[in-house]
Design an enzyme around this catalytic site. Structure first.
Site, short mmCIF file in Angstrom:
data_model
loop_
_atom_site.label_atom_id
_atom_site.label_comp_id
_atom_site.label_asym_id
_atom_site.label_seq_id
_atom_site.Cartn_x
_atom_site.Cartn_y
_atom_site.Cartn_z
N HIS A 8 -32.48 43.28 -5.67
CA HIS A 8 -31.10 42.83 -5.51
C HIS A 8 -30.57 43.09 -4.12
O HIS A 8 -31.11 43.89 -3.36
CB HIS A 8 -30.17 43.46 -6.57
N HIS A 87 -26.18 46.90 0.81
CA HIS A 87 -27.55 47.42 0.80
C HIS A 87 -28.50 46.38 0.23
O HIS A 87 -28.07 45.36 -0.32
CB HIS A 87 -27.64 48.72 0.01
N GLU A 136 -32.34 50.56 -0.66
CA GLU A 136 -32.51 51.15 -1.98
C GLU A 136 -33.93 50.84 -2.45
O GLU A 136 -34.39 49.70 -2.34
CB GLU A 136 -31.49 50.56 -2.96
C1 LIG Z 1 -25.00 50.42 -8.91
C2 LIG Z 1 -25.87 51.60 -8.77
C3 LIG Z 1 -26.94 51.58 -7.71
C4 LIG Z 1 -28.05 50.64 -8.15
O1 LIG Z 1 -28.69 50.99 -9.19
O2 LIG Z 1 -28.31 49.60 -7.57
C5 LIG Z 1 -26.38 51.27 -6.35
O3 LIG Z 1 -26.74 50.40 -5.64
S1 LIG Z 1 -25.11 52.35 -5.88
C6 LIG Z 1 -24.68 51.86 -4.23
C7 LIG Z 1 -23.80 52.88 -3.64
N1 LIG Z 1 -24.49 54.11 -3.35
C8 LIG Z 1 -24.93 54.43 -2.13
O4 LIG Z 1 -24.73 53.72 -1.17
C9 LIG Z 1 -25.65 55.76 -2.03
C10 LIG Z 1 -26.34 55.92 -0.70
N2 LIG Z 1 -25.39 55.94 0.41
C11 LIG Z 1 -25.06 57.10 1.03
O5 LIG Z 1 -25.55 58.17 0.70
C12 LIG Z 1 -24.00 57.02 2.12
O6 LIG Z 1 -23.24 55.84 1.98
C13 LIG Z 1 -24.64 57.06 3.56
C14 LIG Z 1 -25.54 55.85 3.82
C15 LIG Z 1 -25.42 58.37 3.78
C16 LIG Z 1 -23.47 57.01 4.56
O7 LIG Z 1 -22.61 58.06 4.23
P1 LIG Z 1 -21.80 58.89 5.34
O8 LIG Z 1 -22.71 59.37 6.40
O9 LIG Z 1 -20.94 59.90 4.66
O10 LIG Z 1 -20.86 57.72 5.84
P2 LIG Z 1 -20.43 57.28 7.30
O11 LIG Z 1 -19.37 56.25 7.11
O12 LIG Z 1 -20.11 58.50 8.13
O13 LIG Z 1 -21.73 56.56 7.87
C17 LIG Z 1 -22.61 57.12 8.82
C18 LIG Z 1 -23.18 55.96 9.64
O14 LIG Z 1 -23.95 55.10 8.77
C19 LIG Z 1 -23.39 53.78 8.78
N3 LIG Z 1 -23.45 53.23 7.43
C20 LIG Z 1 -22.87 53.73 6.33
N4 LIG Z 1 -23.11 52.96 5.27
C21 LIG Z 1 -23.86 51.92 5.72
C22 LIG Z 1 -24.41 50.77 5.09
N5 LIG Z 1 -24.21 50.54 3.76
N6 LIG Z 1 -25.13 49.92 5.81
C23 LIG Z 1 -25.35 50.14 7.17
N7 LIG Z 1 -24.83 51.23 7.83
C24 LIG Z 1 -24.09 52.09 7.10
C25 LIG Z 1 -21.95 53.95 9.23
O15 LIG Z 1 -21.44 52.79 9.78
C26 LIG Z 1 -22.08 55.10 10.22
O16 LIG Z 1 -22.52 54.57 11.45
P3 LIG Z 1 -21.80 54.95 12.84
O17 LIG Z 1 -20.38 54.48 12.71
O18 LIG Z 1 -22.59 54.22 13.89
O19 LIG Z 1 -21.91 56.45 12.95
CO LIG Z 2 -28.08 48.72 -5.68
#
Ligand SMILES: CC[C@@H](C(=O)O)C(=O)SCCNC(=O)CCNC(=O)[C@H](O)C(C)(C)COP(=O)(O)OP(=O)(O)OC[C@H]1O[C@@H](n2cnc3c(N)ncnc32)[C@H](O)[C@@H]1OP(=O)(O)O
Ligand SMILES: [Co+2]
Length: 145
Positions: A8, A87, A136
């Protein structure tokens, strides 16, 4: 590790019901599942099923609305208020082998494998280690494909 099918694409939205209407009325989707809440990820979620070739199951769009602002999807929406692609999820035959594979290459696996929305184990790999793409990894459901 053996890369499996694209399961997905996760799409974040500030309004799940509006997104369901968009996929139904604008994109012509005819198979959209009922939304449910997945507490462990703090999301309300549903799937838009796209058809595959020759009657097989196609890839899904996973629509995600945060249930709390202080959550992965909530924080992402703060920076991307319109929503959009959040993602991408690939299947693998063995989740523990896949985790060891990514970690062996120095990729940051985010937490331990846990049950995802499809009822099988998932984990995420940090977007900064994956060419900017939050990735993922999901164990293929038994008996699928
Ligand atoms: C429905 C259930 C399940 C399934 O079965 O399919 C799912 O899909 S659940 C989906 C939601 N869950 C998750 O996303 C869990 C994993 N994600 C994480 O742990 C966090 O989101 C992260 C990726 C570690 C980021 O968290 P954090 O560091 O606290 O956030 P920041 O905003 O500070 O981000 C740091 C840095 O990373 C960039 N970023 C964040 N998210 C994404 C993204 N989705 N894609 C690309 N880049 C991302 C963010 O822009 C920051 O970058 P800089 O600004 O350059 O520092
Ligand atoms: Co998902």
């Amino acid at each position: 590790m053996k890369l499996g099918r694209l399961n997905h694409v996760g799409v974040a939205t500030p309004d799940l019901d509006a997104s369901i209407a968009f996929y139904r009325d604008v994109m012509g989707a005819s198979d959209i599942t009922e939304p449910f809440v997945l507490e462990s990820q703090k999301v309300r979620v549903c799937f838009v099923n796209t058809p595959g070739a020759n009657g097989t199951a196609g890839t899904q769009i996973e629509l995600l609305q945060p249930t709390e602002p202080d959550s992965a999807v909530g924080k992402w929406l703060e920076k991307n208020p319109l929503g959009g692609q959040h993602h991408i999820c690939y299947e693998v035959p063995d989740i523990h082998e896949a985790k060891a594979w990514f970690e062996g290459q120095g990729k940051r696996v985010l937490g331990e494998p846990r049950i995802g929305a499809h009822g099988t184990m998932i984990f995420f790999v940090h977007p900064k280690d994956m060419g900017g793409q939050l990735t993922e990894i999901m164990e293929t459901p038994k008996g699928a494909h």
